[in-house]
Design a protein around this motif. Structure first.
Motif, mmCIF file in Angstrom:
data_model
loop_
_atom_site.group_PDB
_atom_site.id
_atom_site.type_symbol
_atom_site.label_atom_id
_atom_site.label_comp_id
_atom_site.label_asym_id
_atom_site.label_seq_id
_atom_site.Cartn_x
_atom_site.Cartn_y
_atom_site.Cartn_z
ATOM 1 N N ARG A 202 34.289 8.021 -1.660
ATOM 2 C CA ARG A 202 33.212 7.059 -1.869
ATOM 3 C C ARG A 202 33.651 5.695 -1.341
ATOM 4 N N SER A 203 32.785 5.027 -0.637
ATOM 5 C CA SER A 203 33.090 3.713 -0.092
ATOM 6 C C SER A 203 32.123 2.703 -0.699
ATOM 7 N N GLN A 204 32.670 1.682 -1.368
ATOM 8 C CA GLN A 204 31.860 0.650 -1.992
ATOM 9 C C GLN A 204 32.739 -0.556 -2.304
ATOM 10 N N PRO A 205 32.138 -1.690 -2.615
ATOM 11 C CA PRO A 205 32.937 -2.861 -2.992
ATOM 12 C C PRO A 205 33.735 -2.590 -4.272
ATOM 13 N N VAL A 206 34.946 -3.159 -4.334
ATOM 14 C CA VAL A 206 35.801 -3.022 -5.513
ATOM 15 C C VAL A 206 36.121 -4.415 -6.032
ATOM 16 N N THR A 207 35.956 -4.590 -7.343
ATOM 17 C CA THR A 207 36.313 -5.834 -8.012
ATOM 18 C C THR A 207 37.470 -5.543 -8.955
ATOM 19 N N ARG B 234 30.058 2.245 -10.634
ATOM 20 C CA ARG B 234 28.638 1.918 -10.664
ATOM 21 C C ARG B 234 28.040 2.289 -9.317
ATOM 22 N N ASP C 151 26.608 0.474 -7.279
ATOM 23 C CA ASP C 151 26.809 -0.594 -6.300
ATOM 24 C C ASP C 151 28.269 -1.018 -6.146
ATOM 25 N N GLY C 152 29.210 -0.308 -6.777
ATOM 26 C CA GLY C 152 30.608 -0.673 -6.622
ATOM 27 C C GLY C 152 31.481 -0.156 -7.747
ATOM 28 N N CYS C 153 32.706 -0.604 -7.741
ATOM 29 C CA CYS C 153 33.691 -0.165 -8.721
ATOM 30 C C CYS C 153 34.401 -1.396 -9.275
ATOM 31 N N GLU C 154 34.647 -1.392 -10.575
ATOM 32 C CA GLU C 154 35.334 -2.503 -11.237
ATOM 33 C C GLU C 154 36.589 -1.964 -11.906
ATOM 34 N N CYS D 90 38.114 4.888 -7.994
ATOM 35 C CA CYS D 90 37.022 4.282 -7.228
ATOM 36 C C CYS D 90 36.672 5.126 -6.001
#
Length: 104
Positions: free
Chosen positions: A33-38, A70, A72-75, A97
């Motif tokens: 999975r590719s998404q923004p990570v915080t 989520r 929209d991304g991963c925290e 993530c």
């Protein structure tokens, strides 16, 4: 918004098999999975554990970090990366993530 809580472990995950964190890669929930990570850093392990949702606390395991996946991304939640071994926990959580729930 639906959130999935991923539990943590105290060491860096190897690419497969049993790693130093005591977890084995049992299979990916999804593939790469590719998404923004915080990354959220907590000042202490006490603070991190206090911030974790109840379901992240698993009997018999010391919580060392956790992740929220989520749409929209991963925290990722770890302790302060400058003061602890959290840099290795960051690798474990990052694997969540990318692959989701991969250990039991």
């Amino acid at each position: 918004m639906r959130r999935i809580i991923i539990l943590a472990a105290p060491a860096l995950l190897a690419s497969c098999g049993q790693a130093g964190d005591g977890y084995a890669f049992d299979g990916a929930e999804f593939e790469r999975r590719s998404q923004p990570v915080t990354v959220v850093e907590h000042a202490s392990l006490h603070d991190l554990r206090a911030a974790a949702p109840d379901e992240a606390h698993v009997q018999g395991r010391d919580l060392m970090g956790f992740s929220y996946l989520r749409p929209d991304g991963c925290e990722i939640h770890v302790t302060d990366l400058r003061k602890s071994a959290a840099r290795s926990w960051l690798g474990h959580e990052m694997t969540h993530c990318v692959y989701g729930r991969w250990h039991k």
